[in-house]
Design an enzyme around this catalytic site. Structure first.
Site, PDB file in Angstrom:
ATOM      1  CE  LYS A 117      -4.069   4.454   0.423  1.00 32.21           C
ATOM      2  NZ  LYS A 117      -2.679   4.407   0.890  1.00 32.21           N
ATOM      3  CG  HIS A 134      -5.100   9.345   0.241  1.00 27.36           C
ATOM      4  ND1 HIS A 134      -3.740   9.449   0.103  1.00 27.36           N
ATOM      5  CD2 HIS A 134      -5.303   8.857   1.491  1.00 27.36           C
ATOM      6  CE1 HIS A 134      -3.159   9.021   1.216  1.00 27.36           C
ATOM      7  NE2 HIS A 134      -4.083   8.670   2.062  1.00 27.36           N
ATOM      8  CG  ASP A 153      -1.836   1.182   1.273  1.00 25.04           C
ATOM      9  OD1 ASP A 153      -2.840   1.130   0.546  1.00 25.04           O
ATOM     10  OD2 ASP A 153      -1.569   2.175   1.992  1.00 25.04           O
ATOM     11  CE  LYS A 196       6.846   2.355   9.025  1.00 28.74           C
ATOM     12  NZ  LYS A 196       7.520   2.846  10.256  1.00 28.74           N
ATOM     13  CG  ASN A 222      -9.663   8.335   4.997  1.00 21.68           C
ATOM     14  OD1 ASN A 222      -9.596   7.833   6.109  1.00 21.68           O
ATOM     15  ND2 ASN A 222      -8.592   8.524   4.238  1.00 21.68           N
ATOM     16  CE  LYS A 257      12.028 -13.550  10.267  1.00 20.72           C
ATOM     17  NZ  LYS A 257      13.397 -13.278  10.654  1.00 20.72           N
ATOM     18  CD  GLU A 258       5.166  -8.312  17.651  1.00 19.02           C
ATOM     19  OE1 GLU A 258       6.324  -7.840  17.809  1.00 19.02           O
ATOM     20  OE2 GLU A 258       4.154  -7.829  18.187  1.00 19.02           O
ATOM     21  CG  ASN A 259       3.318  -6.597  12.803  1.00 20.13           C
ATOM     22  OD1 ASN A 259       3.152  -6.712  14.022  1.00 20.13           O
ATOM     23  ND2 ASN A 259       3.808  -5.490  12.248  1.00 20.13           N
ATOM     24  CD  GLN A 261      -5.952   1.957   2.636  1.00 19.81           C
ATOM     25  OE1 GLN A 261      -5.266   2.862   3.100  1.00 19.81           O
ATOM     26  NE2 GLN A 261      -5.566   1.236   1.600  1.00 19.81           N
ATOM     27  CE1 TYR A 275      -0.123   7.797   2.885  1.00 21.70           C
ATOM     28  CE2 TYR A 275       0.389   5.576   2.172  1.00 21.70           C
ATOM     29  CZ  TYR A 275      -0.474   6.475   2.753  1.00 21.70           C
ATOM     30  OH  TYR A 275      -1.686   6.035   3.223  1.00 21.70           O
ATOM     31  CG  LEU A 288      -0.451  -2.555  14.695  1.00 21.33           C
ATOM     32  CD1 LEU A 288       1.076  -2.622  14.732  1.00 21.33           C
ATOM     33  CD2 LEU A 288      -1.052  -3.825  15.279  1.00 21.33           C
ATOM     34  N   GLY A 293       3.677   5.353  17.380  1.00 20.95           N
ATOM     35  CA  GLY A 293       4.941   5.848  16.823  1.00 20.95           C
ATOM     36  C   GLY A 293       4.719   6.904  15.746  1.00 20.95           C
TER      37      GLY A 293
HETATM   38  N1  NAP Z   1      -5.886   5.695   3.511  1.00 21.33           N
HETATM   39  C1  NAP Z   1      -5.427   6.460   4.483  1.00 21.33           C
HETATM   40  O1  NAP Z   1      -5.844   7.607   4.674  1.00 21.33           O
HETATM   41  C2  NAP Z   1      -4.350   5.917   5.375  1.00 21.33           C
HETATM   42  C3  NAP Z   1      -4.059   6.557   6.587  1.00 21.33           C
HETATM   43  C4  NAP Z   1      -3.076   6.016   7.412  1.00 21.33           C
HETATM   44  C5  NAP Z   1      -2.409   4.867   7.028  1.00 21.33           C
HETATM   45  N2  NAP Z   1      -2.677   4.259   5.819  1.00 21.33           N
HETATM   46  C6  NAP Z   1      -1.929   3.044   5.376  1.00 21.33           C
HETATM   47  O2  NAP Z   1      -1.944   2.076   6.417  1.00 21.33           O
HETATM   48  C7  NAP Z   1      -0.607   1.758   6.792  1.00 21.33           C
HETATM   49  C8  NAP Z   1      -0.538   1.430   8.258  1.00 21.33           C
HETATM   50  O3  NAP Z   1      -1.003   2.502   9.042  1.00 21.33           O
HETATM   51  P1  NAP Z   1      -0.113   3.238  10.125  1.00 21.33           P
HETATM   52  O4  NAP Z   1       1.303   3.174   9.728  1.00 21.33           O
HETATM   53  O5  NAP Z   1      -0.724   4.544  10.335  1.00 21.33           O
HETATM   54  O6  NAP Z   1      -0.410   2.428  11.473  1.00 21.33           O
HETATM   55  P2  NAP Z   1      -0.062   0.999  12.064  1.00 21.33           P
HETATM   56  O7  NAP Z   1       0.322   0.034  11.032  1.00 21.33           O
HETATM   57  O8  NAP Z   1      -1.185   0.696  12.981  1.00 21.33           O
HETATM   58  O9  NAP Z   1       1.198   1.351  12.966  1.00 21.33           O
HETATM   59  C9  NAP Z   1       2.470   1.564  12.447  1.00 21.33           C
HETATM   60  C10 NAP Z   1       3.406   1.917  13.607  1.00 21.33           C
HETATM   61  O10 NAP Z   1       3.447   0.849  14.537  1.00 21.33           O
HETATM   62  C11 NAP Z   1       4.779   0.364  14.703  1.00 21.33           C
HETATM   63  N3  NAP Z   1       4.651  -1.102  14.764  1.00 21.33           N
HETATM   64  C12 NAP Z   1       4.502  -1.959  13.739  1.00 21.33           C
HETATM   65  N4  NAP Z   1       4.404  -3.221  14.179  1.00 21.33           N
HETATM   66  C13 NAP Z   1       4.477  -3.155  15.526  1.00 21.33           C
HETATM   67  C14 NAP Z   1       4.438  -4.139  16.545  1.00 21.33           C
HETATM   68  N5  NAP Z   1       4.312  -5.428  16.256  1.00 21.33           N
HETATM   69  N6  NAP Z   1       4.539  -3.724  17.829  1.00 21.33           N
HETATM   70  C15 NAP Z   1       4.679  -2.414  18.127  1.00 21.33           C
HETATM   71  N7  NAP Z   1       4.735  -1.425  17.203  1.00 21.33           N
HETATM   72  C16 NAP Z   1       4.629  -1.807  15.916  1.00 21.33           C
HETATM   73  C17 NAP Z   1       5.541   0.851  13.505  1.00 21.33           C
HETATM   74  O11 NAP Z   1       6.887   1.103  13.803  1.00 21.33           O
HETATM   75  P3  NAP Z   1       8.120   0.270  13.121  1.00 21.33           P
HETATM   76  O12 NAP Z   1       8.114   0.543  11.659  1.00 21.33           O
HETATM   77  O13 NAP Z   1       9.316   0.825  13.812  1.00 21.33           O
HETATM   78  O14 NAP Z   1       7.897  -1.180  13.441  1.00 21.33           O
HETATM   79  C18 NAP Z   1       4.828   2.169  13.186  1.00 21.33           C
HETATM   80  O15 NAP Z   1       5.329   3.217  13.971  1.00 21.33           O
HETATM   81  C19 NAP Z   1       0.205   2.994   6.378  1.00 21.33           C
HETATM   82  O16 NAP Z   1       1.582   2.725   6.274  1.00 21.33           O
HETATM   83  C20 NAP Z   1      -0.456   3.338   5.063  1.00 21.33           C
HETATM   84  O17 NAP Z   1       0.018   2.487   4.039  1.00 21.33           O
HETATM   85  C21 NAP Z   1      -3.650   4.773   5.016  1.00 21.33           C
END
Ligand code: NAP
Length: 315
Positions: free
Chosen positions: A80, A111, A46, A256, A159, A264-266, A180, A51, A209, A213
């Site tokens: 997007k 988006h 994605d 992400k 959204n 790996k954990e995820n 999404q 981005y 999650l 961060g």
């Molecule tokens: N359509 C939209 O408007 C929209 C908005 C937001 C996001 N997105 C998409 O969704 C993806 C994911 O969303 P997100 O990045 O906001 O949130 P997320 O995946 O819920 O959280 C990512 C954060 O959590 C950390 N993390 C990952 N695995 C972890 C684990 N097992 N334990 C603890 N911390 C962990 C990551 O750090 P590390 O990298 O250091 O592990 C990062 O800081 C984005 O990258 C993007 O592609 C789309």
């Protein structure tokens, strides 16, 4: 559980998506994360114009294809269109394809339901950047054109509230395949999931999650005592519980991590099975929307004068 979901456009979407949103990360970091992810078995990526990760994601995927580690047909790529390109999604997607070095992508999403002035290609619009009229109908026509031209295999939105989907379905020749949205144990999207289920629109969960961060994110989900206790019970981690919860609702999850250990954990969430009691307890958690989109709201130039307008009360 099947690791793929069949979309209304006929494509199979891998349930486990790899997010690439990170303003801090250098493109080399993103590239090596994508290489690692492909090696680990990730097949759904994605990205988005805003981005700034399209180039790195595309380069890593193209290299993997060139080295015959994967075929193009094995990888599902989403990008997007940002608000500033709503007047011409076809040109915007052609630029994204150039950024990625690809001939087509699998999924192209609107988006946000927000039209901006052509120059506003940055995440936080200024007051003078908003177009008064949303004009989703003409944006969607452009999206349909992208699919007709074969620049993408499928189209969808991000959204969008139930109400916005309802009005989109009134004029769409091609219905959206995906919406999404933010979704995790503390923002469960029940109403939207029901509506989308009835209309065969797949709900994809971003920030599964809660985005710990991220500048705007929160540790509320993975630090939740309930999520932690469920994790302990299953010898799993809170992140795995949150991800499996989203998967158990039939959603794809887009998580992400650029860290090999956490990646790996995820991925391990696919092996976790939550029981009925876990799901019932999660249903009782207090809900809290983390990505609220305040940047897109103002009482002068934005079509959204207050936050409830943006989400049509679903907040
Ligand atoms: N359509 C939209 O408007 C929209 C908005 C937001 C996001 N997105 C998409 O969704 C993806 C994911 O969303 P997100 O990045 O906001 O949130 P997320 O995946 O819920 O959280 C990512 C954060 O959590 C950390 N993390 C990952 N695995 C972890 C684990 N097992 N334990 C603890 N911390 C962990 C990551 O750090 P590390 O990298 O250091 O592990 C990062 O800081 C984005 O990258 C993007 O592609 C789309």
């Amino acid at each position: 559980m099947e690791n793929q979901v069949r979309l209304n456009c006929g494509l199979n979407l891998p349930h486990f998506g790899f997010g690439t949103f990170s303003y801090q990360a250098h493109s080399k970091t993103i590239e090596s994360a994508v290489h690692m992810a492909i090696k680990m078995g990730h097949r759904h990526f994605d990205t988005a114009t805003i981005y700034g990760s399209e180039g790195a994601v595309g380069k890593a995927i193209c290299d993997e294809i060139l080295n015959q580690n994967v075929g193009r047909e094995d990888i599902f790529i989403t990008t997007k269109v940002w608000g500033n390109d709503h007047h011409d999604p076809v040109s915007a997607l052609k630029q994204s394809l150039r950024n990625m070095g690809l001939e087509y992508i699998d999924m192209y999403l609107v988006h946000w339901p927000l039209k901006l002035k052509p120059w506003a290609c940055y995440p936080v619009p200024k007051e003078s950047d908003f177009e008064e009229a949303l004009d989703i109908e003409s944006t969607w026509k452009g999206m349909e054109k992208c699919q007709e031209l074969g620049l993408c295999r499928c189209i969808g939105v991000s959204n969008f509230s139930t109400k916005k989907l309802e009005s989109l379905l009134e004029f769409a020749s091609i219905p959206p395949a995906v919406n999404q949205v933010e979704m995790h144990p503390m923002w469960r999207q029940r109403k939207l999931r029901e509506f989308c289920g009835e209309h065969k629109i797949h709900v994809s969960a971003y920030s599964p999650l809660g985005g710990p961060g991220n500048a705007w994110g929160s540790t509320a989900v993975i630090e939740s005592p309930l999520i932690k206790s469920i994790a302990l019970k299953h010898n799993a981690t809170p992140a795995q519980v949150a991800l499996q919860w989203g998967l158990s609702k039939g959603s794809s999850v887009i998580v992400k991590s650029f860290n090999e250990h956490r990646m790996k954990e995820n991925f391990g969430a696919l092996d976790l099975k939550l029981d009925d009691q876990d799901c019932l307890e999660i249903e009782k958690l207090e809900e809290r929307k983390i990505m609220r989109g305040e940047y897109f709201v103002n009482d002068t130039t934005s079509p959204y004068k207050i936050i409830q307008d943006l989400w049509d009360g679903e907040i």
